[in-house]
Design a protein around this motif. Structure first.
Motif, PDB file in Angstrom:
ATOM      1  N   GLU A 183      -8.827   5.000   4.074  1.00  0.00           N
ATOM      2  CA  GLU A 183      -9.463   3.873   3.267  1.00  0.00           C
ATOM      3  C   GLU A 183      -8.533   2.713   3.029  1.00  0.00           C
ATOM      4  O   GLU A 183      -8.826   1.568   3.154  1.00  0.00           O
ATOM      5  CB  GLU A 183     -10.623   4.266   2.565  1.00  0.00           C
ATOM      6  CG  GLU A 183     -11.103   3.104   1.988  1.00  0.00           C
ATOM      7  CD  GLU A 183     -12.077   2.062   3.305  1.00  0.00           C
ATOM      8  OE1 GLU A 183     -12.140   0.990   2.896  1.00  0.00           O
ATOM      9  OE2 GLU A 183     -12.536   2.696   4.194  1.00  0.00           O
ATOM     10  N   GLU A 184      -7.578   3.344   2.344  1.00  0.00           N
ATOM     11  CA  GLU A 184      -6.706   2.381   1.810  1.00  0.00           C
ATOM     12  C   GLU A 184      -5.814   1.813   2.790  1.00  0.00           C
ATOM     13  O   GLU A 184      -5.453   0.660   2.965  1.00  0.00           O
ATOM     14  CB  GLU A 184      -5.445   3.102   0.746  1.00  0.00           C
ATOM     15  CG  GLU A 184      -6.078   3.621  -0.304  1.00  0.00           C
ATOM     16  CD  GLU A 184      -5.176   4.404  -1.457  1.00  0.00           C
ATOM     17  OE1 GLU A 184      -4.197   3.706  -1.693  1.00  0.00           O
ATOM     18  OE2 GLU A 184      -5.303   5.668  -1.421  1.00  0.00           O
ATOM     19  N   GLN A 228      -5.788  -6.681   6.159  1.00  0.00           N
ATOM     20  CA  GLN A 228      -5.389  -8.074   5.535  1.00  0.00           C
ATOM     21  C   GLN A 228      -4.393  -8.524   6.241  1.00  0.00           C
ATOM     22  O   GLN A 228      -3.754  -9.507   5.749  1.00  0.00           O
ATOM     23  CB  GLN A 228      -4.894  -7.604   4.051  1.00  0.00           C
ATOM     24  CG  GLN A 228      -5.944  -7.111   3.154  1.00  0.00           C
ATOM     25  CD  GLN A 228      -5.416  -6.535   2.018  1.00  0.00           C
ATOM     26  OE1 GLN A 228      -4.326  -6.273   1.817  1.00  0.00           O
ATOM     27  NE2 GLN A 228      -6.316  -6.279   0.761  1.00  0.00           N
ATOM     28  N   CYS A 286       0.766  -1.176   0.122  1.00  0.00           N
ATOM     29  CA  CYS A 286       0.134  -0.112   0.015  1.00  0.00           C
ATOM     30  C   CYS A 286       0.855   1.362   0.062  1.00  0.00           C
ATOM     31  O   CYS A 286       0.843   2.344  -0.855  1.00  0.00           O
ATOM     32  CB  CYS A 286      -0.789  -0.059   1.198  1.00  0.00           C
ATOM     33  SG  CYS A 286      -1.889   1.478   1.420  1.00  0.00           S
ATOM     34  N   ARG A 320      -7.903  -0.722   4.606  1.00  0.00           N
ATOM     35  CA  ARG A 320      -7.788  -2.059   4.041  1.00  0.00           C
ATOM     36  C   ARG A 320      -6.689  -3.135   3.962  1.00  0.00           C
ATOM     37  O   ARG A 320      -6.559  -4.051   4.170  1.00  0.00           O
ATOM     38  CB  ARG A 320      -8.236  -1.553   2.309  1.00  0.00           C
ATOM     39  CG  ARG A 320      -8.437  -2.704   1.586  1.00  0.00           C
ATOM     40  CD  ARG A 320      -8.841  -2.321   0.134  1.00  0.00           C
ATOM     41  NE  ARG A 320      -9.705  -1.498   0.131  1.00  0.00           N
ATOM     42  CZ  ARG A 320      -9.513  -0.207  -0.286  1.00  0.00           C
ATOM     43  NH1 ARG A 320      -8.536   0.152  -0.778  1.00  0.00           N
ATOM     44  NH2 ARG A 320     -10.428   0.822  -0.713  1.00  0.00           N
TER      45      ARG A 320
END
Length: 334
Positions: free
Chosen positions: A150-151, A158, A132, A154
Motif C-alpha cells: 500500500e505504501e 504521486q 518512501c 501510494r
C-alpha cells in the motif's frame, strides 16, 4: 539504511543520482608538467567537481575560477534539494513556484522531451518513491522485502511528469504530494552551463566535470580526453576507458546508492513499477551535451540492450557503454 557510495557521490545521499567514478586519466600528470594547465576543484550539488583549463594567463585562469564558483552557487540555489530556500525545495514544499528562473524552466522543458522519448522511464517526479524507500529502510528492523504494498502504491500514485505544469511565469504540480528531484539531470545541466561559460570566454581544450563530464575540443596535445570508468574511486584500474572530444559523458550504476545490503532497492527507480534497476553493473552514455547524457544514463539503466538499441537512432550522436551484472561488456550505438 545500507549504502555503497562512490566517493564522488558520498555527500549527496538523500536524493543523489549516484553513479560510477569518472577519472580523467593522466590529467593530474599533465597539470603538473604544463604551465598552461590550470585545475579548479570544488563541489556541485554535493559531488566533487573539477575543471581543467588550458589558459596561457594564470591571472586570467584564476578569474575564471571565480566565475565558475559563482555560477555553480547560482545554479545550486535553483536545483539543490539540500538548500531549503532553493527553487526546487520551495516547489516541493508548496506545490507551486511563481517566477521561476529561466534555467529551471529550460531544464524542465528538456526533461519533458526526454520523458516522452524514453516512454516515461525518465521521470523527475520519482522523488516520492525515493522518500518512501528511504523512510522504510532507515527505520530500525526494516522489512528487507521493502515497504508494504500500500505504501508503494501510494508513492507510485504521486508520480507522473505530465502532471507538472510550467511556463515562464509559474510551475505547479497537478497532483497532491508530488515532488521533483532533478538529481538525475541537474549535474549534467550544470556541467553544460560551465562549459558554455568557458566557451564564451574563448577557451577550448578544456574538460569540465561538475558531476558529469563535458569536453571542449581535445587535450592540449590534440588527442581526445580519455575518461577511465570504475565503480569506486578506490579501484586502481579503470573498468572501461572512453575517449571524448567535443562530447559529454555521464554514467549510472545501481551500486551508486543501495537502500538494502543486496541492492534490490537502489536509486535507479522505475517510475512505472517502483522496482529498481538490476540489469547492469554500470552504464555510460556519450552524447553531444551533458544534460542529455545524464538523463539518458538513468533511463537506459531501466531498459534492455534491445530497447536501448531501438531508441538510439532517434536521438542522434548518442552511444552507450555498459557492463552487465554478469560482467559482459557491450558498446551500443546507432
Amino acid at each position: 539504511m545500507t549504502t555503497a557510495l562512490s566517493r564522488r557521490r558520498f555527500i549527496g545521499i538523500s536524493a543523489a543520482a549516484a553513479g560510477m567514478s569518472l577519472l580523467p586519466l593522466a590529467a593530474g600528470h599533465a597539470a603538473m608538467n604544463d604551465p598552461n594547465i590550470h585545475v579548479w576543484r570544488g563541489f556541485a550539488l554535493g559531488a566533487p567537481a573539477r575543471v581543467i583549463l588550458h589558459h596561457s594567463d594564470t591571472a586570467g585562469a584564476q578569474r575564471l575560477f571565480g566565475e565558475i564558483a559563482a555560477e555553480t552557487r547560482r545554479l545550486e540555489a535553483i536545483f539543490s534539494l539540500f538548500q531549503p530556500g532553493s527553487e526546487i525545495s520551495t516547489l516541493n514544499r508548496t506545490g507551486a513556484l511563481a517566477n521561476p528562473s529561466s534555467d529551471m524552466v529550460a531544464l524542465l522543458a528538456r526533461c519533458r522531451t526526454i520523458h516522452a522519448e524514453s516512454g516515461g522511464l525518465f521521470d523527475p517526479t520519482v522523488q516520492p518513491l525515493w522518500t518512501c524507500l528511504a523512510r522504510h529502510f532507515s527505520a530500525e528492523g526494516a522489512d528487507p522485502r521493502g515497504p508494504a504494498a500500500e505504501e508503494m502504491r501510494r508513492a507510485l500514485g504521486q508520480i507522473g511528469f505530465k502532471a507538472v505544469r510550467f511556463n515562464a511565469d509559474r510551475i505547479a504540480f497537478g497532483r497532491r504530494s508530488m515532488a521533483l528531484t532533478l538529481n538525475g539531470v541537474a549535474q549534467g545541466y550544470i556541467t553544460d552551463r560551465i562549459a558554455e561559460l568557458l566557451a564564451r570566454r574563448g577557451l577550448t581544450r578544456s574538460l569540465v566535470n561538475m558531476g558529469e563530464y563535458r569536453a571542449l575540443a581535445t587535450k592540449p596535445d590534440g588527442t581526445p580526453w580519455r575518461i577511465g570508468l570504475s565503480v569506486l574511486e578506490t579501484d586502481t584500474t579503470p573498468d572501461i576507458t572512453v575517449d571524448i572530444e567535443n562530447q559529454a559523458l555521464a554514467t549510472s550504476s545501481a551500486q551508486g546508492f543501495r537502500f538494502d545490503p543486496d541492492g534490490r532497492f537502489n536509486h535507479l527507480l522505475n517510475p512505472k513499477t517502483g522496482l529498481s534497476a538490476t540489469l547492469y553493473s554500470h552504464l555510460t552514455v556519450v552524447a553531444p551535451n551533458a544534460t542529455d547524457a545524464d538523463a539518458w544514463a538513468t533511463a537506459f539503466s531501466l531498459m534492455t540492450p534491445d530497447e536501448i538499441r531501438a531508441a538510439l537512432p532517434r536521438l542522434g550522436g548518442v552511444a552507450v557503454h555498459l557492463k552487465s551484472v554478469n560482467g559482459d561488456l557491450m558498446h551500443i550505438d546507432a
